[in-house]
Design a protein around this motif. Structure first.
Motif, PDB file in Angstrom:
ATOM      1  N   ARG A  26       0.155  -8.412  -0.149  1.00  0.00           N
ATOM      2  CA  ARG A  26       0.613  -8.347  -1.540  1.00  0.00           C
ATOM      3  C   ARG A  26      -0.261  -9.208  -2.443  1.00  0.00           C
ATOM      4  N   ARG A  27      -0.588 -10.399  -1.968  1.00  0.00           N
ATOM      5  CA  ARG A  27      -1.378 -11.296  -2.814  1.00  0.00           C
ATOM      6  C   ARG A  27      -2.815 -10.796  -2.972  1.00  0.00           C
ATOM      7  N   ALA A  28      -3.354 -10.226  -1.896  1.00  0.00           N
ATOM      8  CA  ALA A  28      -4.705  -9.667  -1.990  1.00  0.00           C
ATOM      9  C   ALA A  28      -4.737  -8.479  -2.946  1.00  0.00           C
ATOM     10  N   MET A  29      -3.746  -7.595  -2.830  1.00  0.00           N
ATOM     11  CA  MET A  29      -3.704  -6.416  -3.697  1.00  0.00           C
ATOM     12  C   MET A  29      -3.530  -6.808  -5.155  1.00  0.00           C
ATOM     13  N   ASP A  30      -2.638  -7.758  -5.427  1.00  0.00           N
ATOM     14  CA  ASP A  30      -2.416  -8.199  -6.807  1.00  0.00           C
ATOM     15  C   ASP A  30      -3.673  -8.844  -7.386  1.00  0.00           C
ATOM     16  N   GLU A  31      -4.352  -9.640  -6.567  1.00  0.00           N
ATOM     17  CA  GLU A  31      -5.536 -10.340  -7.044  1.00  0.00           C
ATOM     18  C   GLU A  31      -6.665  -9.349  -7.337  1.00  0.00           C
ATOM     19  N   LEU A  32      -6.853  -8.374  -6.476  1.00  0.00           N
ATOM     20  CA  LEU A  32      -7.914  -7.392  -6.690  1.00  0.00           C
ATOM     21  C   LEU A  32      -7.639  -6.551  -7.927  1.00  0.00           C
ATOM     22  N   ALA A  33      -6.350  -6.248  -8.177  1.00  0.00           N
ATOM     23  CA  ALA A  33      -6.001  -5.459  -9.359  1.00  0.00           C
ATOM     24  C   ALA A  33      -6.186  -6.273 -10.635  1.00  0.00           C
ATOM     25  N   ALA A  34      -5.764  -7.557 -10.597  1.00  0.00           N
ATOM     26  CA  ALA A  34      -5.836  -8.393 -11.794  1.00  0.00           C
ATOM     27  C   ALA A  34      -7.268  -8.806 -12.130  1.00  0.00           C
ATOM     28  N   ARG A  35      -8.118  -8.879 -11.106  1.00  0.00           N
ATOM     29  CA  ARG A  35      -9.482  -9.373 -11.322  1.00  0.00           C
ATOM     30  C   ARG A  35     -10.521  -8.292 -10.987  1.00  0.00           C
ATOM     31  N   LYS A  36     -10.159  -7.077 -11.329  1.00  0.00           N
ATOM     32  CA  LYS A  36     -11.046  -5.950 -11.039  1.00  0.00           C
ATOM     33  C   LYS A  36     -12.408  -6.126 -11.693  1.00  0.00           C
ATOM     34  N   GLY A  37     -12.408  -6.664 -12.910  1.00  0.00           N
ATOM     35  CA  GLY A  37     -13.674  -6.874 -13.607  1.00  0.00           C
ATOM     36  C   GLY A  37     -14.582  -7.844 -12.882  1.00  0.00           C
ATOM     37  N   GLU A  38     -13.999  -8.870 -12.253  1.00  0.00           N
ATOM     38  CA  GLU A  38     -14.806  -9.840 -11.518  1.00  0.00           C
ATOM     39  C   GLU A  38     -15.408  -9.209 -10.265  1.00  0.00           C
ATOM     40  N   VAL A  39     -14.651  -8.302  -9.650  1.00  0.00           N
ATOM     41  CA  VAL A  39     -15.197  -7.589  -8.496  1.00  0.00           C
ATOM     42  C   VAL A  39     -16.406  -6.763  -8.922  1.00  0.00           C
ATOM     43  N   ALA A  75     -10.993  -5.693   2.442  1.00  0.00           N
ATOM     44  CA  ALA A  75     -12.386  -5.739   2.018  1.00  0.00           C
ATOM     45  C   ALA A  75     -13.119  -4.441   2.317  1.00  0.00           C
ATOM     46  N   ARG A  76     -12.657  -3.731   3.315  1.00  0.00           N
ATOM     47  CA  ARG A  76     -13.293  -2.458   3.681  1.00  0.00           C
ATOM     48  C   ARG A  76     -12.600  -1.257   3.044  1.00  0.00           C
ATOM     49  N   GLY A  77     -11.647  -1.513   2.146  1.00  0.00           N
ATOM     50  CA  GLY A  77     -11.020  -0.427   1.384  1.00  0.00           C
ATOM     51  C   GLY A  77     -10.045   0.415   2.186  1.00  0.00           C
ATOM     52  N   VAL A  78      -9.479  -0.132   3.257  1.00  0.00           N
ATOM     53  CA  VAL A  78      -8.556   0.643   4.089  1.00  0.00           C
ATOM     54  C   VAL A  78      -7.243   0.890   3.377  1.00  0.00           C
ATOM     55  N   PHE A  79      -6.774  -0.095   2.577  1.00  0.00           N
ATOM     56  CA  PHE A  79      -5.465  -0.002   1.940  1.00  0.00           C
ATOM     57  C   PHE A  79      -5.596   0.379   0.479  1.00  0.00           C
ATOM     58  N   PRO A  80      -5.168   1.578   0.089  1.00  0.00           N
ATOM     59  CA  PRO A  80      -5.128   1.914  -1.335  1.00  0.00           C
ATOM     60  C   PRO A  80      -3.915   1.243  -1.979  1.00  0.00           C
ATOM     61  N   PRO A  81      -3.943   1.002  -3.296  1.00  0.00           N
ATOM     62  CA  PRO A  81      -2.808   0.373  -3.955  1.00  0.00           C
ATOM     63  C   PRO A  81      -1.581   1.266  -3.960  1.00  0.00           C
ATOM     64  N   ARG A  82      -0.400   0.649  -4.026  1.00  0.00           N
ATOM     65  CA  ARG A  82       0.838   1.412  -4.004  1.00  0.00           C
ATOM     66  C   ARG A  82       0.940   2.373  -5.172  1.00  0.00           C
ATOM     67  N   GLU A  83       0.339   2.027  -6.320  1.00  0.00           N
ATOM     68  CA  GLU A  83       0.424   2.891  -7.501  1.00  0.00           C
ATOM     69  C   GLU A  83      -0.212   4.257  -7.247  1.00  0.00           C
ATOM     70  N   ALA A  84      -1.026   4.362  -6.159  1.00  0.00           N
ATOM     71  CA  ALA A  84      -1.703   5.630  -5.876  1.00  0.00           C
ATOM     72  C   ALA A  84      -0.778   6.649  -5.256  1.00  0.00           C
ATOM     73  N   ARG A  85       0.486   6.270  -4.947  1.00  0.00           N
ATOM     74  CA  ARG A  85       1.398   7.202  -4.306  1.00  0.00           C
ATOM     75  C   ARG A  85       1.772   8.307  -5.273  1.00  0.00           C
ATOM     76  N   THR A 145       0.832  -1.194   0.000  1.00  0.00           N
ATOM     77  CA  THR A 145       0.000   0.000   0.000  1.00  0.00           C
ATOM     78  C   THR A 145       0.871   1.250   0.000  1.00  0.00           C
ATOM     79  N   THR A 146       0.263   2.408   0.027  1.00  0.00           N
ATOM     80  CA  THR A 146       1.013   3.650  -0.012  1.00  0.00           C
ATOM     81  C   THR A 146       1.800   3.848   1.274  1.00  0.00           C
ATOM     82  N   ARG A 147       2.857   4.639   1.180  1.00  0.00           N
ATOM     83  CA  ARG A 147       3.693   4.903   2.360  1.00  0.00           C
ATOM     84  C   ARG A 147       2.869   5.533   3.483  1.00  0.00           C
ATOM     85  N   ARG A 148       1.939   6.412   3.140  1.00  0.00           N
ATOM     86  CA  ARG A 148       1.137   7.079   4.163  1.00  0.00           C
ATOM     87  C   ARG A 148       0.241   6.108   4.917  1.00  0.00           C
ATOM     88  N   CYS A 149      -0.241   5.095   4.218  1.00  0.00           N
ATOM     89  CA  CYS A 149      -1.145   4.125   4.842  1.00  0.00           C
ATOM     90  C   CYS A 149      -0.425   2.876   5.342  1.00  0.00           C
TER      91      CYS A 149
END
Length: 252
Positions: free
Chosen positions: A144-157, A242-252, A88-92
């Motif tokens: 890391r695995r959760a973040m990668d999976e959510l990014a790769a399968r965004k359409g399924e979400v 699941a509650r959106g607490v961690f934004p992806p690292r790319e958001a930095r 996730t981002t450095r701030r979070c």
């Protein structure tokens, strides 16, 4: 301390071996284009500095109750930030301390209340370090695995959301199977203990004069405690994702 009281003889050959192992690992990582050659060197240098600093301050810390608790709190903070910055981002990143603390602190409290762990620095700090280290590994891998999976399968979400699932349930449905694989290292270590490796607590107690039975009992406690801590840390990490607490690292 005599050489016979340590696992390896302390002296110039040992220090040369440490430097050589680090340099070879860094060189191989660079040659194989793993992208971590410089990181290996930095990790080795940090280990030297950090262990040197710990060696200098540990005597003062373990003889003071407040300093022992402060040291454990610092360990938790560093573990959370180290795990969080992996996904996730450095701030979070510091928020990753939550699943680790939720897993470790209540467990340590129960152990202290039951008298299984004494409120002595030389006992509390090593036990805390082992448990916090396990929580760090589990949180880092699961994150890391959760973040990668959510990014790769965004359409399924998005498809799950269109079918009426809540954002929390949709995210968990996608990232849970990948994230729970973070428990595999702890499971493998527990399954193969005594057959593949003799872990540090076991070896350390034997070297300190404990019987093999006593050393085995303590090591079993450590391994089962690690399993508990890592399961709780992974569950907590997944819930925060699941509650959106961690934004992806790319958001930095």
């Amino acid at each position: 301390m005599s050489a016979s009281s340590t696992l390896l003889p302390i002296g110039p050959p040992l220090f040369a071996a440490i430097v050589l192992a680090t340099l070879i690992a860094a060189a191989l990582a660079a040659l194989a284009r793993m992208g971590h050659g410089a990181a290996v060197l930095r990790a080795g240098a940090r280990a030297v500095v950090q262990l040197g600093a710990v060696s200098l301050i540990i005597t003062a810390v373990v003889t003071s109750g407040p300093l022992t608790l402060l040291y454990v709190a610092v360990m938790l903070g560093v573990a959370g930030f180290t795990a969080g910055r992996r996904f996730t981002t450095r701030r979070c990143a510091v928020l990753a301390v939550v699943p680790i603390a939720v897993a470790v602190v209540p467990f340590l409290g129960v152990l202290l209340a039951a008298g299984l762990v004494r409120t002595v620095g030389l006992v509390l700090i090593p036990i805390s370090g082992i448990l916090i280290g396990g929580g760090l590994t589990a949180t880092s891998l699961a994150g890391r695995r959760a973040m990668d999976e959510l990014a790769a399968r965004k359409g399924e979400v998005e498809a799950a959301l269109s079918l009426g699932m809540s954002p929390r349930d949709a995210a968990l449905e996608i990232c849970r199977p990948a994230a729970v694989s973070a428990l595999i290292p702890a499971l493998d270590q527990t399954r193969t203990v005594g057959l593949v490796t003799l872990p540090g607590a076991f070896v350390g107690m034997l070297m300190g004069g404990a019987s093999p039975v006593d050393a085995g009992a303590v090591q079993l406690f450590v391994l089962t405690g690690l399993l508990l801590v890592e399961v709780i840390a992974i569950v907590g990490c997944l819930e925060m994702f699941a509650r959106g607490v961690f934004p992806p690292r790319e958001a930095r």
